[in-house]
Structure formats: C-alpha cells, structure tokens
Design an enzyme around this catalytic site. Structure first.
Site, PDB file in Angstrom:
ATOM      1  N   ASN A 167     -29.454   6.817  22.742  1.00  9.77           N
ATOM      2  CA  ASN A 167     -28.170   6.689  23.237  1.00  9.77           C
ATOM      3  C   ASN A 167     -27.746   6.595  24.641  1.00  9.77           C
ATOM      4  O   ASN A 167     -28.098   7.700  25.492  1.00  9.77           O
ATOM      5  CB  ASN A 167     -27.477   8.135  22.706  1.00  9.77           C
ATOM      6  CG  ASN A 167     -25.910   8.219  22.965  1.00  9.77           C
ATOM      7  OD1 ASN A 167     -25.329   7.529  23.613  1.00  9.77           O
ATOM      8  ND2 ASN A 167     -25.152   9.339  22.236  1.00  9.77           N
ATOM      9  N   GLY A 171     -18.954   5.752  10.912  1.00  5.37           N
ATOM     10  CA  GLY A 171     -18.950   6.802  11.554  1.00  5.37           C
ATOM     11  C   GLY A 171     -17.346   7.836  11.460  1.00  5.37           C
ATOM     12  O   GLY A 171     -17.656   8.466  10.491  1.00  5.37           O
ATOM     13  N   THR A 172     -16.557   7.600  12.222  1.00  2.51           N
ATOM     14  CA  THR A 172     -15.391   8.514  12.076  1.00  2.51           C
ATOM     15  C   THR A 172     -14.793   8.477  10.626  1.00  2.51           C
ATOM     16  O   THR A 172     -14.355   9.565  10.405  1.00  2.51           O
ATOM     17  CB  THR A 172     -14.317   7.915  13.121  1.00  2.51           C
ATOM     18  OG1 THR A 172     -14.758   7.713  14.486  1.00  2.51           O
ATOM     19  CG2 THR A 172     -13.015   8.768  13.346  1.00  2.51           C
ATOM     20  N   CYS A 215     -23.305   7.493  25.871  1.00  6.15           N
ATOM     21  CA  CYS A 215     -22.053   8.492  25.840  1.00  6.15           C
ATOM     22  C   CYS A 215     -21.337   8.680  26.889  1.00  6.15           C
ATOM     23  O   CYS A 215     -21.732   9.012  28.154  1.00  6.15           O
ATOM     24  CB  CYS A 215     -22.961  10.009  25.469  1.00  6.15           C
ATOM     25  SG  CYS A 215     -21.712  11.481  25.412  1.00  6.15           S
TER      26      CYS A 215
HETATM   27  C1  SIN Z   1     -21.519   9.884  22.153  1.00  9.04           C
HETATM   28  O1  SIN Z   1     -20.412   9.459  22.463  1.00  9.04           O
HETATM   29  O2  SIN Z   1     -22.572   9.338  22.080  1.00  9.04           O
HETATM   30  C2  SIN Z   1     -21.372  11.254  21.719  1.00  9.04           C
HETATM   31  C3  SIN Z   1     -20.403  12.092  21.818  1.00  9.04           C
HETATM   32  C4  SIN Z   1     -20.287  13.352  22.419  1.00  9.04           C
HETATM   33  O3  SIN Z   1     -21.006  14.325  22.138  1.00  9.04           O
HETATM   34  O4  SIN Z   1     -19.579  13.655  23.329  1.00  9.04           O
END
Ligand code: SIN
Length: 292
Positions: free
Chosen positions: A116, A254-255, A119
């Site tokens: 990732n 996801g959402t 974020c």
């Molecule tokens: C993400 O956007 O990769 C994770 C979201 C977060 O924990 O802020």
C-alpha cells in the site's frame, strides 16, 4: 493465480474472520486484509467516516493491530481456509515496509502481499511512496527483495499520470497492480464551519469514483504486461464486467461490503451468469475487449 476474479478490498472486511460467520468466504477469489504496519497504530482522531452523496470519505489513518499480532492471531485461522488471504502492508519508511514483508514471508496462511503506497490519511509515508515513479519503484523493489510471496502494488489516483507509476513498479518486479485507492477529498459541516472529518481530509471511495477508477484501469492495462486488478466503486456484476472489459484480470469489492456483506458473492454469481448466457467459457475472452 486465483480461482475466480472477485477479491475483497483492504479495509472493508477486517481480517475476514467476522465475515466468515455471515457469508461463505471460501467462494471468494481472495481476501485482502486490513492495512498492516510494523507496530500497532491507533489511527486518526474521530470522526473518521463521512457519507457523501455517492461515496464514503474515510480518514481511518491505518488503525491496526500490527504485524506481530496478525502473524500470531489471524494467520493461523487463515491457514485453514481455502480462500487465499493477502496482507495489505503500509509504513512510514521503506525500512518499515521491508520489516513487515519479511515478518510475513514464512507465515502459513499468508498467500501474498499488497503493498500500500497509496494511503492518503497518514502524515508520513504511505502515499508519499506512490506519487513519484522513482519512490514507487524503490518501495516495490525493496519489498520484492524482502519476500518470496507474490506482491501486488496498490496505486493512488492522486497523481499526475498513473501510467508512469504503473510502468515503474512493473519495472521493479511487482507481480500485479491494483488500482485505485481512494481519491483525496473533504466535507465541511456548514453549521459548525468546520471540516467533518477529525483529520480534515480523507479518501473518497464508492460509486462516485468508479468512472475515474475505470479510466485509470483502462489506461494502465494498455501500458503494462502484468495483471491489473480493478478497484473503485464495484457494487454489482455489471461494474465488475466494465473493469474486466477495460483490461482488469480481477476486481476488488470494497466500500459496498460495508452495506451488504454478501455483495462480493453476488458479483461473482453475476459474472458467471453473464458468461453462461453468452457462451463465454474463459474470463480471458473478456479481459480488455473494450480497449481501442
Ligand atoms: C488506505 O487508504 O489505504 C487505508 C485507509 C486508512 O486506514 O486511512
């Protein structure tokens, strides 16, 4: 290689364990678990979620239990599952990413890593590594060198040209690319005259970002030779099929999981139905067909 193209996006399904009591998770293509860092994180101040007209703003800030607890408490459960679990990893420095990847490397139950670098909710690291081709390639090469697990990189849409970043991480040896993570956004409470999110800004996900995600998948799939995973506002089989026709080999839901835990399985059934109806035997016969 996944059994089917419907995956779960990070941060919308916890560690999969609670959802395993609600749906038959073993039918999913893969589950990407919550963003995991070297040390546990408390996350950002509340409120962290704001619903907008057609999407969700979050500023969670990578709250998580840390990689040691994932290895000790979650991975042994995953080791008994048929569905592969991929751990989304995040960090403030490349050294942290390396340490997390190394700790996951020999862990039964962990089938892959999703790096990732997208974020938008932490002040150091995270998206910083995803906005220039050079840093994205450095982070990718470092994680690839630290693990034998397959590595997916999750890219940010908050960049000038996502194709450059995609080509850079492909050059650094990544196995697949997932896109997109959330689009940076905000909401203001006009009665208070203040931002609604405790962290002022957040990341927008859900149906509002699907056209952006689709466009970026379409563009990236034209310039890389590794699998592309489409993510952003998938709520039904038609959405997933759009991503596949744009060039995605798989999709992440996801959402939509937050409103309907069954949605990913519905998406899978819908894709199968579409293919059966049209006599399409292989998903590869659909991948990228909308590309000029
Ligand atoms: C993400 O956007 O990769 C994770 C979201 C977060 O924990 O802020």
């Amino acid at each position: 290689m996944l059994d089917n193209p419907v995956m779960i996006a990070s941060g919308t399904f916890g560690y999969g364990i609670e959802y395993s009591e609600l749906i038959d998770i073993q039918k999913l293509g893969a589950i990407v678990c919550k963003g995991t860092t070297l040390m546990p994180r408390k996350g950002n101040s509340q409120p962290r979620l704001v619903e907008t007209e057609s999407g969700l703003l979050n500023s969670v800030g990578l709250e998580n239990i840390g990689v040691d607890a994932v290895v000790k408490d979650k991975a042994p459960v995953w080791a008994n599952w048929r569905v592969p679990v991929i751990v989304n990893i995040a960090g403030e420095t490349i050294g942290e990413y390396i340490s997390v990847a190394a700790k996951l490397g020999d862990t039964p139950g962990v089938s892959g890593i999703e790096l990732n670098i997208s974020c938008p909710n932490i002040s150091t690291g995270g998206i910083e590594f995803g906005v220039t081709p050079k840093l994205a390639a450095e982070a990718t090469a470092a994680v690839k060198a630290a693990t034998n697990l397959p590595v997916i990189v999750k890219l940010s849409p908050n960049v000038t040209d996502i194709r450059e970043i995609a080509v850079a991480v492909e050059g650094a040896g990544v196995d697949a690319i997932a896109l997109i993570n959330t689009l940076k956004g905000m909401a203001i409470d006009i009665k208070k005259g203040k931002p609604r999110l405790g962290n002022t800004t957040g990341g927008l996900s859900g149906p509002a970002i699907k056209p952006v995600a689709l466009y970026m998948v379409y563009e990236v799939a034209k310039v890389v030779h590794i699998p592309v995973i489409g993510c952003g506002g998938v709520r039904c089989a038609e959405d997933a099929l759009e991503f596949i026709m744009a060039g995605a080999s798989a999709v992440q839901v996801g959402t939509a999981n937050l409103a309907n835990p069954h949605v990913a399985l519905d998406v899978l059934e819908g894709i199968k139905h579409f293919m059966r109806d049209r006599g399409i035997r292989k998903l590869t016969d659909l991948i990228g067909i909308a590309r000029a």
